[in-house]
Write a protein that holds these residues in place. Structure first.
Motif, PDB file in Angstrom:
ATOM      1  N   GLY A  97      54.006  51.576  80.565  1.00 52.50           N
ATOM      2  CA  GLY A  97      54.581  51.718  79.248  1.00 52.50           C
ATOM      3  C   GLY A  97      54.945  50.429  78.535  1.00 52.50           C
ATOM      4  O   GLY A  97      55.717  50.458  77.581  1.00 52.50           O
TER       5      GLY A  97
ATOM      6  N   GLU B   8      54.361  50.558  74.906  1.00 52.51           N
ATOM      7  CA  GLU B   8      55.372  51.306  74.163  1.00 52.51           C
ATOM      8  C   GLU B   8      56.591  50.436  73.866  1.00 52.51           C
ATOM      9  O   GLU B   8      57.183  50.532  72.790  1.00 52.51           O
ATOM     10  CB  GLU B   8      55.809  52.532  74.957  1.00 52.51           C
ATOM     11  N   LEU B   9      56.971  49.600  74.816  1.00 50.74           N
ATOM     12  CA  LEU B   9      58.119  48.722  74.614  1.00 50.74           C
ATOM     13  C   LEU B   9      57.830  47.651  73.563  1.00 50.74           C
ATOM     14  O   LEU B   9      58.734  47.187  72.884  1.00 50.74           O
ATOM     15  CB  LEU B   9      58.524  48.062  75.930  1.00 50.74           C
TER      16      LEU B   9
ATOM     17  N   TRP C 181      58.168  56.127  77.719  1.00 47.04           N
ATOM     18  CA  TRP C 181      59.574  55.793  77.550  1.00 47.04           C
ATOM     19  C   TRP C 181      60.289  56.741  76.591  1.00 47.04           C
ATOM     20  O   TRP C 181      61.493  56.615  76.393  1.00 47.04           O
ATOM     21  CB  TRP C 181      59.716  54.356  77.047  1.00 47.04           C
TER      22      TRP C 181
END
Length: 157
Positions: free
Chosen positions: A39, A42-43, A120
């Motif tokens: 992820g 995504e961060l 997330w």
């Protein structure tokens, strides 16, 4: 206004550092330690959106971006050039207003849809909100430039 511009600069610096660190750690973990950081994309979504849209607002404020204005090469009259700049900024304000309307509707839809990133579970309205903020700032700076250009055209300042 100075507060807004300084905040933009700090946001851009922070987002730049976060993206660089995120990519650095991704490479180290993935290729050297053979660990996949789940992820990470995504961060990095929020700082990347910030870089793009707040960076656009900063460019709009600074006005030192590259232009390819063919008319300036052929038109020698300062009055005509100033009038064309005024028309150009008016057109940008109209288009910017439309884009603000669209991005507001997009943000409302994004919030209502409740979309989240798969890993997330970051709400997608957060990065989508940066689109609206960026375009509001771009139009705000263009409005200031438009008012200044009106003074140049009609007062000859």
């Amino acid at each position: 206004m100075k507060f807004i511009v300084n905040s933009q600069k700090y946001l851009l610096i922070t987002a730049n550092v976060l993206v660089a660190l995120g990519l650095f750690f991704t490479v180290i973990l993935r290729y050297f330690l053979k660990i996949d950081l789940f992820g990470i994309d995504e961060l990095l979504l929020i700082p990347i959106f910030l870089l793009y849209f707040i960076g656009g607002a900063q460019g709009s404020y600074e006005q030192n971006h590259i232009r390819a204005d063919l008319l300036e090469s052929y038109i020698t009259s300062e009055k005509t050039l100033n009038a064309l700049k005024l028309f150009n900024q008016f057109f940008v304000l109209i288009v910017g207003g439309i884009i603000i309307y669209w991005s507001l509707n997009y943000l409302i839809w994004s919030y209502g849809a409740g979309g989240r990133t798969p890993g997330w579970k970051i709400p997608l309205y957060i990065p989508h909100g940066t689109i609206l903020i960026g375009f509001i700032l771009m139009v705000f700076y263009t409005l200031i430039q438009f008012i200044q250009q009106i003074k140049v055209v009609f007062r000859g300042a």
